[in-house]
Write a protein that holds these residues in place. Structure first.
Motif, PDB file in Angstrom:
ATOM      1  N   MET A   1      22.880 -41.285  18.015  1.00  0.00           N
ATOM      2  CA  MET A   1      23.421 -39.958  18.232  1.00  0.00           C
ATOM      3  C   MET A   1      23.098 -39.522  19.662  1.00  0.00           C
ATOM      4  N   GLU A   2      24.045 -38.928  20.296  1.00  0.00           N
ATOM      5  CA  GLU A   2      23.899 -38.435  21.663  1.00  0.00           C
ATOM      6  C   GLU A   2      23.257 -37.046  21.638  1.00  0.00           C
ATOM      7  N   LYS A   3      22.494 -36.721  22.678  1.00  0.00           N
ATOM      8  CA  LYS A   3      21.883 -35.394  22.766  1.00  0.00           C
ATOM      9  C   LYS A   3      22.963 -34.327  22.830  1.00  0.00           C
ATOM     10  N   SER A   4      22.651 -33.177  22.267  1.00  0.00           N
ATOM     11  CA  SER A   4      23.606 -32.070  22.310  1.00  0.00           C
ATOM     12  C   SER A   4      23.623 -31.452  23.702  1.00  0.00           C
ATOM     13  N   ALA A   5      24.692 -30.763  24.006  1.00  0.00           N
ATOM     14  CA  ALA A   5      24.817 -30.091  25.301  1.00  0.00           C
ATOM     15  C   ALA A   5      23.725 -29.037  25.464  1.00  0.00           C
ATOM     16  N   VAL A   6      23.334 -28.410  24.368  1.00  0.00           N
ATOM     17  CA  VAL A   6      22.276 -27.395  24.421  1.00  0.00           C
ATOM     18  C   VAL A   6      20.955 -28.044  24.803  1.00  0.00           C
ATOM     19  N   THR A   7      20.636 -29.166  24.178  1.00  0.00           N
ATOM     20  CA  THR A   7      19.398 -29.877  24.502  1.00  0.00           C
ATOM     21  C   THR A   7      19.426 -30.324  25.960  1.00  0.00           C
ATOM     22  N   GLU A   8      20.550 -30.855  26.396  1.00  0.00           N
ATOM     23  CA  GLU A   8      20.692 -31.271  27.800  1.00  0.00           C
ATOM     24  C   GLU A   8      20.468 -30.092  28.741  1.00  0.00           C
ATOM     25  N   PHE A   9      21.015 -28.928  28.378  1.00  0.00           N
ATOM     26  CA  PHE A   9      20.828 -27.732  29.194  1.00  0.00           C
ATOM     27  C   PHE A   9      19.354 -27.409  29.343  1.00  0.00           C
ATOM     28  N   PHE A  10      18.643 -27.364  28.219  1.00  0.00           N
ATOM     29  CA  PHE A  10      17.229 -27.002  28.271  1.00  0.00           C
ATOM     30  C   PHE A  10      16.405 -28.032  29.035  1.00  0.00           C
ATOM     31  N   LEU A  11      16.679 -29.295  28.842  1.00  0.00           N
ATOM     32  CA  LEU A  11      15.938 -30.327  29.573  1.00  0.00           C
ATOM     33  C   LEU A  11      16.138 -30.167  31.087  1.00  0.00           C
ATOM     34  N   THR A  58      19.617 -15.432  27.765  1.00  0.00           N
ATOM     35  CA  THR A  58      20.387 -15.113  26.561  1.00  0.00           C
ATOM     36  C   THR A  58      21.172 -16.336  26.092  1.00  0.00           C
ATOM     37  N   PRO A  59      21.498 -16.366  24.812  1.00  0.00           N
ATOM     38  CA  PRO A  59      22.358 -17.453  24.327  1.00  0.00           C
ATOM     39  C   PRO A  59      23.685 -17.506  25.087  1.00  0.00           C
ATOM     40  N   GLU A  60      24.177 -16.350  25.497  1.00  0.00           N
ATOM     41  CA  GLU A  60      25.432 -16.303  26.241  1.00  0.00           C
ATOM     42  C   GLU A  60      25.296 -16.997  27.606  1.00  0.00           C
ATOM     43  N   GLN A  61      24.138 -16.862  28.239  1.00  0.00           N
ATOM     44  CA  GLN A  61      23.905 -17.542  29.514  1.00  0.00           C
ATOM     45  C   GLN A  61      23.889 -19.061  29.319  1.00  0.00           C
ATOM     46  N   VAL A  62      23.303 -19.501  28.228  1.00  0.00           N
ATOM     47  CA  VAL A  62      23.284 -20.938  27.925  1.00  0.00           C
ATOM     48  C   VAL A  62      24.710 -21.422  27.723  1.00  0.00           C
TER      49      VAL A  62
END
Length: 72
Positions: A1-11, A58-62
């Motif tokens: 499974m590939e990392k999610s875009a959210v996880t990539e953002f946080f990393l 905020t979640p919106e910024q992510v």
């Protein structure tokens, strides 16, 4: 499974802002493995919101950052 875009953002955010993942784990209660490069499962909604709150974003910024990056 590939990392999610959210996880990539946080990393990327942690790296760009030189935030230690051990510190984040300690302060948020999120297992350090879940915010590591090799972790492939998506964050839970609670983990996502906890990271946003801790980082002061905020979640919106992510969402906007992910959309901007995907448009490149």
């Amino acid at each position: 499974m590939e990392k999610s875009a959210v996880t990539e953002f946080f990393l990327a955010y942690f790296e760009k802002n030189r935030i230690d993942r051990g510190y984040i784990s300690e302060k948020t209660g999120i297992e350090i493995e879940k915010i590591s490069d090799n972790y492939r499962q998506p964050l839970t909604a609670s983990e996502f919101l906890g990271l946003c709150l801790f980082l002061g974003i905020t979640p919106e910024q992510v969402r906007a950052a992910i959309r901007e990056h995907s448009d490149e």
